[in-house]
Structures are given as C-alpha cells and as structure tokens.
Design a protein around this motif. Structure first.
Motif: not given
Length: 398
Positions: A356-362
């Motif tokens: 999820n690039p928007a929240t910088k989450m993997i």
C-alpha cells in the motif's frame, strides 16, 4: 522435518494433499529438487520493531450477508502460518503459527511470479531487456510454440493467446501437466515432455496475442526463460545479482527446480516472512531497498502503478471470474481495486504480500489453506490488511 505433526512421509504424490499442506509448504527441499539463490555478502537490513495492537480492528464486510469479523478473526480462520505488518521499514506486527519460525523458508506459490517480474524490472533498468520485443528475439526456440509472435509485455501482463488451463483441481489441466513434466507430481498417464522448457514448447495458441487478461502460470515460466537469455545467466544468479543480494535479505532464497535445474518460476520459490517484507518494500519505495540499494528504476513503479483503460478492459474481458471487479493486472502484480493503488503478490493456498504505497505499509501473510483457491479466505484477508492500512492512515490524519 521441522513439524511435530503426524503426517505420512512427504512425496511428490502426496505433498499437495490438503492434510499435508501445513507441513509440506515449510519443507519443500526435503522432497523436491531445489537450488539456493544467494543473499550475497551485504549486511542484513535491520527491521526495528514498534509493536501495534491490531487484533480488534473491524474488517469491512464484502457483502451484507457476510459475518462481522475482526483482524484477529481473519487471522484465526485462514490457516495462517505467519503474519507480518511493516510500515516505513518498521515492523509493527510479527506472528508465527503452525511450527513456522522467523527462520522458516515457506513456499510462496505464485508470489514467485512477482519476484520474476522484479528481475524483469531490473533487467529493463539495466537496458538488457526490451519489453516490446518478441519473445523469440531472446529465445528463438519459442518460434516452434504457440508463443511465436508474442512480446515480453504480453508475458508480463498475461495477455498472450496461449491455451493453458489454471484449473487446479482438474488433474488434466495444463497447470497440472506442467507439474508432471517437471517431476513435481507423478505421471497420470503416458509420459510426456520432460523438463520445464520442453513442456513450454508444446503449448499452442488459441487466440491472437495481446487480447484479454487470462491468468496462466506458463506466462511466467516463459518469461523466466526469456530473462535468462536476456541476462545471460541462470535465474538463480539473476535473482541473486539483481534482487536478493540488494534487499538485505537474512537468508538465501530457495528455488524449486525441474530435473535439469531449471527454476519453477511460476510458483516454486521459498523464503522467510521477514525477507518477503524486505522484498515488498521495493514497491512502496520507488525500487530502492531497505539497505539503500536501487533494484530498478522509478519508471518501473510508474509503469506498474499507473492504470489505463486498456488494462481495465483486458481484465474485465478475462474468460475467468477473477472476483475483483474493476481490477487489473500489470507486471506480475494484482491490483484488486479500480480507484486504489493497493497492489498484491498472490499465491494459491493463501500466500500474499499486500503493498500500500499511500500508507507505506507492507503486509505479508503465509498460509496453508487446504485447497488452492478459497474466496472466503482470500477476500477477508485483503480487507483485513485494508483495515490495518486505514487505521494507520487515520492515525496520521491521511
């Protein structure tokens, strides 16, 4: 074996039986041929831990009739072997189940495809691969197959016109015939081609290339062949040089192979939970690893994450029901939503990297579903990761 469960001795005949999946996916090297993909000599990329409680987060319903679920409920009901949530390089959740540990290599199934797609990205960035060229420009032998006239781009987006069934429960489907050819299952009848590449040469075209998206594992296997030719090395060397040695991996990747050492590119890779998080980070950080090394150019991220009407139409026109209305597929990565850049690396039996690039989450989830495909487990898992990402966004006021 690493598991204390009571199971029959694992063989190529029984390792995919539902009752054996939990053990077999953590012990592939004990009954199938494998080769190591070196992590190189670089330091391990550190993963600092900042604990976050996520279990009670509510998961959105897929439909009005779905039961109410929490993230914990999804984890507990989807045969989870390992779960990791990482944001901006910090691990916020890391859990292991079913004998898995932080050192366990777990079968990735078709998440392997995204690794191969990343090698393609690196070779494009190194100007060794042109995705608009014909596959036969790199592998002339493919002129004898249905892939004559197909481009590398067709492989990356699974838009060739090849006849290939991905019906996992059909023993006569091409996806199962491929496994027979590479010695991953016993012959069900007369012995056919032996080895990955000999099998790929038997595939025929059913339609023209460049049409609708159709999920076919053979596309990645042909792509791997092309990449070996373009990169001038075997896949184990290419993955090491261009990807695995640059992400600060803690362990070598383990690649399942055929009888001749050719990689099972579409679904035979094995890795740890943490290394998969390190790998996924590339796709929310413009192709730069946690150890600061560039794996591929930012232009590949732009190409992968920028949607087009052609991609949406190709996906919508797919002959199979992908159960992701408005989704798309690009560069060996799934995009389940029409208005979001949430990206997925997916493998059957419940393997997933959520990016999820928007929240910088993997988010990484490794699983042992008894059966290959199960929408009742897949989509709640995606929505559980969405719930975590939304929670993080609310915390930051995004």
């Amino acid at each position: 074996m690493s598991s204390g469960l009571t199971v029959p001795e694992l063989t190529i005949a029984n390792w995919q039986h539902p009752e054996n999946i939990q053990v077999s996916f953590q012990n592939i090297a004990e009954f199938l041929p494998t080769t190591k993909v070196s992590r190189g000599d670089e330091s391990i990329a550190k993963l600092p831990f900042t604990e976050m409680e996520i279990g009670d987060l509510e998961v959105a319903k897929g439909s009005a009739t779905d039961p109410s679920l929490t993230v914990r409920g999804v984890i507990n009901s989807t045969n989870t072997d390992g779960l990791l949530i990482m944001r901006k390089g910090k691990v916020m959740v890391e859990k292991y189940y079913n004998t898995m540990t932080s050192l366990t290599d777990h079968l990735l199934m078709s998440m392997s495809k995204t690794v191969v797609g990343t090698v393609a990205a690196a070779l494009v960035s190194a100007e060794k691969l042109d995705v608009n060229k014909l596959v036969t420009d790199y592998v002339p032998a493919l002129e004898r197959s249905g892939y004559a006239g197909a481009t590398v781009r067709h492989l990356l987006d699974m838009r060739s016109g090849i006849q290939f069934s991905e019906e996992y429960l059909d023993p006569k489907a091409e996806v199962r015939m491929l496994e027979e050819a590479i010695g991953w299952t016993p012959p069900s009848g007369a012995i056919g081609p032996i080895g990955m590449y000999d099998y790929l040469l038997t595939l025929k075209a059913k339609t023209s290339h460049g049409g609708a998206f159709e999920y076919r594992s053979c596309e990645t296997d042909v792509l791997g062949w092309v990449l070996e030719a373009a990169g001038g090395a075997r896949m184990q060397q290419l993955i090491s040089d261009y990807v695995w040695a640059k992400i600060g991996a803690q362990q070598d990747l383990v690649m399942g192979t055929d009888q001749f050492g050719t990689g099972m590119f579409d679904g035979g890779f094995n890795a740890t939970l943490r290394d998969l998080a390190r790998f996924g980070h590339l796709y929310i950080n413009d192709g730069v690893s946690l150890s600061g090394q560039r794996v591929f150019d930012p232009s590949w991220i732009t190409d992968t994450f920028t949607s087009t009407e052609d991609q949406f139409k190709a996906f919508a026109d797919s002959p199979g029901d992908n159960m992701m209305p408005g989704g798309r597929y690009r560069n060996q990565i799934w995009f389940p939503y029409p208005n979001s850049n949430v990206a997925l690396a997916l493998g059957i039996h419940g393997q997933m990297i959520y990016m999820n690039p928007a929240t910088k989450m993997i988010g990484v989830k490794l699983s042992s579903w008894p059966y290959p495909q199960d929408a009742s487990k897949l989509f709640p898992t995606i929505r559980a990761f969405d719930a975590i990402a939304n929670h993080l966004a609310q915390q930051d006021g995004i």
